[in-house]
Design an enzyme around this catalytic site. Structure first.
Site, PDB file in Angstrom:
ATOM      1  N   ASP A  54       4.928 -12.332  -0.875  1.00  0.00           N
ATOM      2  CA  ASP A  54       4.907 -13.354   0.165  1.00  0.00           C
ATOM      3  C   ASP A  54       3.507 -13.595   0.701  1.00  0.00           C
ATOM      4  O   ASP A  54       2.571 -12.849   0.402  1.00  0.00           O
ATOM      5  CB  ASP A  54       5.814 -12.930   1.329  1.00  0.00           C
ATOM      6  N   TYR A 112       6.086   0.168  -3.536  1.00  0.00           N
ATOM      7  CA  TYR A 112       5.446  -0.564  -2.454  1.00  0.00           C
ATOM      8  C   TYR A 112       4.981   0.433  -1.404  1.00  0.00           C
ATOM      9  O   TYR A 112       5.616   1.465  -1.189  1.00  0.00           O
ATOM     10  CB  TYR A 112       6.422  -1.537  -1.789  1.00  0.00           C
TER      11      TYR A 112
END
Length: 257
Positions: A54, A112
């Site tokens: 994003d 992540y």
């Protein structure tokens, strides 16, 4: 000329981009990279990526592939692309791959990491690279809550309502919370807290929402047991906390051997 498939490994600082994916008007990492590729190979070379990120999200180790008829050796794309790319996008590795390789569908594991700056005052040098939390966090409570996410679960309660996939079942192998002291000799410095999520794959906004839940626990607003109930409810309407994107990093992508 014969087509070839080239794999790229690259890093980027996502601050200046509206995510990886090409946008109609707004700047994107994909647009910058494909513009350079077209200049090098002389034709359109769309990138297939391991997964989108994003706006504002960073990547330490992102992967993609493209198809080309160029005769540039696979390993030469590192130097060639870095010559023309902006400084906040860097190609780390490039090589020719068999045609059955796919940068997205062959992924077996992703990692992540989310960076939290935990101190009383903000740090202007980390405004776009960490999420500032001023109140002290209860780390052991956060670790206790994280244990409920380990394993294979339906994560409907921890993803965006805009997540349109057939299954919201994912497997998390590990969640680690590391605390690092920040330059104690500098007045006002506190801690860097890194949350590491390693799993088979993640849903849209899933890591940011898992982080948000763990932070609510760390602040004493939620209990680990409440987080367990949220997960079990499998409810898209359950109250969520979606932390900002600037603390999130795609850290690693692993493939089948």
């Amino acid at each position: 000329m014969q087509e070839r498939k080239i794999k790229l490994v690259f890093s980027y600082r996502g601050t200046a981009y509206h995510g990886f994916q090409r946008q109609r008007v707004l700047p994107s990492v994909q647009e910058e990279m494909e513009k350079v590729l077209k200049r090098l190979v002389g034709h359109e070379a769309p990138l297939a990526v391991s997964g989108r990120t994003d706006a504002g999200v960073h990547a330490r180790y992102q992967t993609a592939h493209f198809i080309t008829t160029s005769n540039i050796p696979g390993e030469r794309f590192v130097q060639a692309m870095n010559t023309f790319l902006p400084e906040d996008i860097v190609v780390l590795e490039s090589k020719e791959m068999p045609f059955d390789f796919h940068a997205r569908y062959d992924v077996v594991e992703k990692t992540y990491r989310y960076r939290i700056l935990n101190q009383r005052q903000a740090d202007p040098f980390l405004l776009d690279r960490a999420y500032w939390v001023r109140v002290p966090l209860q780390i052991e409570q956060m670790r206790a809550a994280a244990e409920h996410f380990i394993g294979t679960h339906d994560f409907t309660s921890f993803c965006s309502v805009r997540t349109h996939v057939d299954s919201k079942v994912r497997t998390i192998y590990e969640i680690r919370i590391d605390v690092e002291e920040r330059e104690p000799y500098v007045k006002g410095q506190g801690q860097d807290i890194w949350l590491t999520f390693r799993g088979s794959g993640f849903l849209y906004n899933m890591v940011r929402m898992l982080t948000g839940a763990l932070l609510e626990v760390g602040k004493g607003r939620w209990t680990p047991e409440y987080v367990k109930e949220m997960l079990a409810s499998k409810s898209p309407s359950v109250r969520k906390v979606n932390v900002p994107p600037q603390g999130l990093y795609l850290w690693d992508v692993k493939y089948k051997e």
